[in-house]
Design a protein around this motif. Structure first.
Motif, PDB file in Angstrom:
ATOM      1  N   ALA A 120       0.835  -1.208   0.000  1.00 20.28           N
ATOM      2  CA  ALA A 120       0.000   0.000   0.000  1.00 20.28           C
ATOM      3  C   ALA A 120       0.869   1.258   0.000  1.00 20.28           C
ATOM      4  O   ALA A 120       0.533   2.249  -0.652  1.00 20.28           O
ATOM      5  N   GLU A 121       1.982   1.222   0.716  1.00 16.14           N
ATOM      6  CA  GLU A 121       2.901   2.369   0.740  1.00 16.14           C
ATOM      7  C   GLU A 121       3.468   2.650  -0.643  1.00 16.14           C
ATOM      8  O   GLU A 121       3.760   3.795  -0.976  1.00 16.14           O
ATOM      9  N   ARG A 122       3.634   1.594  -1.435  1.00 18.36           N
ATOM     10  CA  ARG A 122       4.145   1.762  -2.811  1.00 18.36           C
ATOM     11  C   ARG A 122       3.029   2.155  -3.774  1.00 18.36           C
ATOM     12  O   ARG A 122       3.280   2.387  -4.950  1.00 18.36           O
ATOM     13  N   GLY A 123       1.794   2.208  -3.274  1.00 13.38           N
ATOM     14  CA  GLY A 123       0.666   2.593  -4.119  1.00 13.38           C
ATOM     15  C   GLY A 123       0.187   1.471  -5.023  1.00 13.38           C
ATOM     16  O   GLY A 123      -0.368   1.731  -6.087  1.00 13.38           O
ATOM     17  N   GLU A 124       0.374   0.219  -4.593  1.00 14.21           N
ATOM     18  CA  GLU A 124      -0.032  -0.929  -5.389  1.00 14.21           C
ATOM     19  C   GLU A 124      -1.280  -1.582  -4.803  1.00 14.21           C
ATOM     20  O   GLU A 124      -1.490  -1.558  -3.593  1.00 14.21           O
ATOM     21  N   VAL A 125      -2.092  -2.152  -5.691  1.00  9.86           N
ATOM     22  CA  VAL A 125      -3.269  -2.903  -5.261  1.00  9.86           C
ATOM     23  C   VAL A 125      -3.210  -4.297  -5.868  1.00  9.86           C
ATOM     24  O   VAL A 125      -2.551  -4.515  -6.875  1.00  9.86           O
TER      25      VAL A 125
END
Length: 123
Positions: free
Chosen positions: A46-51
Motif C-alpha cells: 500500500a505504501e508503494r501505491g499498489e493494489v
C-alpha cells in the motif's frame, strides 16, 4: 510478497529447492535470512501505491477475471515479476479515465460462447 506467497509462486512455476524439495514458507524464510533479504512488512504494498487484482476488481466494480482481461488487452497497466506471480497494479492507474471507461464497458457485457450458432436469450 509474504514468504507463503513466494513459496506458492515458486511451486506453481515447478521450481524446487537445491535439494529437490518443494517450497514452503519456512524454506523461503531460511533462504531470505541466508542472503540478508528483508521480510515483507504488512502495508508495504500500500505504501508503494499498489493494489492486488481483487482490490482492483472491487475498485472498478468488475470481477477479477475482467481485470485480467483488461490487463491482457492492455487497457489497464500492470506488471508481473514472473509468470504465476501476482499482478502489481498501481492504484493511480485505476483512476485513469480510459481504464474506468474500459471497465464500465465490460461491466454489463457477457462473454460470448465462441459458438456462432449460439443465440442470446432475451429476458
Amino acid at each position: 510478497m509474504p514468504d507463503s506467497t513466494i513459496a506458492a509462486v515458486l511451486n506453481r512455476a515447478s521450481k524446487s529447492t537445491g535439494r529437490g524439495n518443494s517450497w514452503t514458507r519456512v524454506r523461503v524464510r531460511s533462504l531470505r535470512n541466508q542472503h540478508a533479504i528483508a521480510a515483507y512488512q504488512e502495508g508495504e504494498r500500500a505504501e508503494r501505491g499498489e493494489v492486488t487484482l481483487d482490490e482492483a476488481a472491487t475498485a472498478l466494480k468488475v470481477s477479477p477475471s475482467t481485470v485480467r482481461r483488461l490487463i491482457e488487452e492492455q487497457s489497464l497497466p500492470a506488471q508481473q515479476l514472473c509468470k504465476g506471480a501476482p499482478w502489481m497494479i498501481k492504484a493511480v492507474d485505476l483512476e485513469h479515465p480510459d481504464v474506468k471507461r474500459a471497465a464500465h464497458a465490460r461491466r454489463f457485457r457477457r462473454p460470448s460462447s465462441g459458438d456462432p450458432g449460439q443465440k442470446e436469450l432475451q429476458l
